[in-house]
Design an enzyme around this catalytic site. Structure first.
Site, PDB file in Angstrom:
ATOM      1  N   ARG A 180       0.928  -1.098   0.044  1.00 27.64           N
ATOM      2  CA  ARG A 180      -0.050   0.003  -0.021  1.00 27.64           C
ATOM      3  C   ARG A 180       0.917   1.321   0.219  1.00 27.64           C
ATOM      4  O   ARG A 180       1.987   1.413   0.947  1.00 27.64           O
ATOM      5  CB  ARG A 180      -1.080   0.115   1.312  1.00 27.64           C
ATOM      6  CG  ARG A 180      -2.025  -0.969   1.248  1.00 27.64           C
ATOM      7  CD  ARG A 180      -3.266  -0.788   0.088  1.00 27.64           C
ATOM      8  NE  ARG A 180      -4.200  -1.635  -0.304  1.00 27.64           N
ATOM      9  CZ  ARG A 180      -4.375  -2.666  -0.781  1.00 27.64           C
ATOM     10  NH1 ARG A 180      -3.427  -2.875  -1.622  1.00 27.64           N
ATOM     11  NH2 ARG A 180      -5.480  -3.219  -0.732  1.00 27.64           N
ATOM     12  N   GLU A 209      -2.265   7.996  -4.085  1.00 29.15           N
ATOM     13  CA  GLU A 209      -3.264   7.127  -4.831  1.00 29.15           C
ATOM     14  C   GLU A 209      -4.546   7.498  -4.235  1.00 29.15           C
ATOM     15  O   GLU A 209      -4.607   7.616  -2.997  1.00 29.15           O
ATOM     16  CB  GLU A 209      -3.227   5.689  -4.786  1.00 29.15           C
ATOM     17  CG  GLU A 209      -2.300   5.116  -5.730  1.00 29.15           C
ATOM     18  CD  GLU A 209      -2.074   3.451  -5.441  1.00 29.15           C
ATOM     19  OE1 GLU A 209      -3.151   2.890  -5.925  1.00 29.15           O
ATOM     20  OE2 GLU A 209      -1.003   3.121  -5.010  1.00 29.15           O
ATOM     21  N   HIS A 269      -0.312   0.220  -9.696  1.00 30.79           N
ATOM     22  CA  HIS A 269      -1.023  -0.690  -8.701  1.00 30.79           C
ATOM     23  C   HIS A 269      -1.594  -1.923  -9.217  1.00 30.79           C
ATOM     24  O   HIS A 269      -2.836  -2.128  -9.379  1.00 30.79           O
ATOM     25  CB  HIS A 269      -2.087   0.178  -7.888  1.00 30.79           C
ATOM     26  CG  HIS A 269      -2.702  -0.280  -6.855  1.00 30.79           C
ATOM     27  ND1 HIS A 269      -2.757   0.188  -5.476  1.00 30.79           N
ATOM     28  CD2 HIS A 269      -2.738  -1.806  -6.376  1.00 30.79           C
ATOM     29  CE1 HIS A 269      -3.272  -0.598  -4.639  1.00 30.79           C
ATOM     30  NE2 HIS A 269      -3.222  -1.831  -5.018  1.00 30.79           N
TER      31      HIS A 269
END
Length: 312
Positions: free
Chosen positions: A227, A256, A287
């Site tokens: 993440r 993001e 991603h």
């Protein structure tokens, strides 16, 4: 049972659930406020990460029995509140672990051998050999933070590289034949290559920060397929500039949006991001570590199987 599908997925999901007697409804475009107005009629919802499932949404979902998250992380769901309301949370972290493991290894090899750079150079008629010597994984120590499905998949794929693999996790006794579990201090002392495989939680927010990076005894290569918000990008840039981090392969970025579908709300790139997109020792991806043709099928199948096991 009526299921509302909020994101598109592999077609097997709709087909198999219909065959099992579930009533499928699809809404891939309505805003959250519109979904909230009709969610009370549904027994289940299935989504990837389109929007946050918060208390307001859950209070409106008076019949909801389960939430299917087609992926690994549950950070976009108020899990505690959902569970207190008796709603079962269904995820599929095992569904794209192979994809993430392969992608992390691929990014690492590309980064250490400058493959993204030399490809562009040759295409532009530039033929530099000495300047583009790479580095080998062999003989190095790979440190993995977070040894769940993703971390284990990466460690398994490192077998055969003649490297040492160690792992750190807040859970005890998770090490296996592919990675020796060590203390955080041992990780700091031994690591040459660091790969992050942690979920997004309050504890992992900006886990990789200036102080954390400074604790490493040696300079190291860094891979993040977990993440983006687990990394303080400004601190990462500082470490890239001063050589504490040799290079970084980032499939995920701090900037993001929560849906993971886009990056910025603003038009201007933050200063650390401006550096990343120009740095030659940085490899970027949108991603997609868990985003393969095979994982799309696996994720859908796992969610279907878990729904059928509990609610059919």
């Amino acid at each position: 049972m009526k299921i509302l599908h909020l994101d598109t997925n592999h077609e097997l999901m709709l087909e198999q659930l219909a065959q099992a007697g579930f009533e499928n409804h699809e809404d891939y475009t309505s805003p959250k406020e519109i979904i909230e107005q009709k969610i009370a009629t549904y027994d289940g919802i299935i989504l990837r990460s389109r929007f946050k499932i918060d208390k307001t949404f859950l209070d409106a979902a008076t019949k909801l029995k389960f939430i299917g998250r087609v992926g690994a992380g549950l950070e976009n769901i108020d899990c505690e509140y959902a569970q207190n309301k008796g709603i079962k949370l269904i995820a599929a972290p095992e569904g794209n672990s192979s994809s993430v493991g392969e992608h992390a290894l691929g990014m690492l090899l590309c980064l250490m051998n400058k493959l993204n750079l030399v490809d562009q150079e040759v295409r532009n008629g530039i033929w530099l050999r000495e300047e583009n010597r790479g580095f080998e994984i062999e003989g190095k120590t790979v440190g993995i933070i977070g040894y769940g499905n993703m971390g284990k998949a990466f460690a398994q794929r490192l077998q055969g590289f003649n490297c040492k693999v160690i792992c750190y996790d807040i859970k005890t006794n998770v090490g296996d034949k592919n990675a020796q579990q060590v203390s955080l201090q041992e990780l700091f002392e031994q690591t040459d290559i660091l790969s992050l495989h942690t979920p997004q939680t309050s504890e992992t927010y900006h886990l990789i920060n200036e102080i954390f990076i400074s604790n490493f005894k040696k300079s190291f290569w860094f891979v993040n397929t977990a993440r983006g918000k687990s990394v303080d990008t400004a601190a990462l840039v500082t470490a890239l500039k001063n050589g504490k981090i040799f290079g970084a392969a980032l499939d995920v970025l701090e900037y993001e949006k929560s849906s993971f579908e886009n990056m910025f709300s603003e038009n201007e790139l933050p200063e650390p991001m401006q550096y990343l997109i120009t740095a030659k020792n940085v490899l970027l991806a949108p991603h997609i570590a868990g985003w393969t043709i095979e994982s799309k099928r696996k994720l859908a199948q796992i969610i279907v199987d878990k729904i059928l096991a509990d609610f059919n």
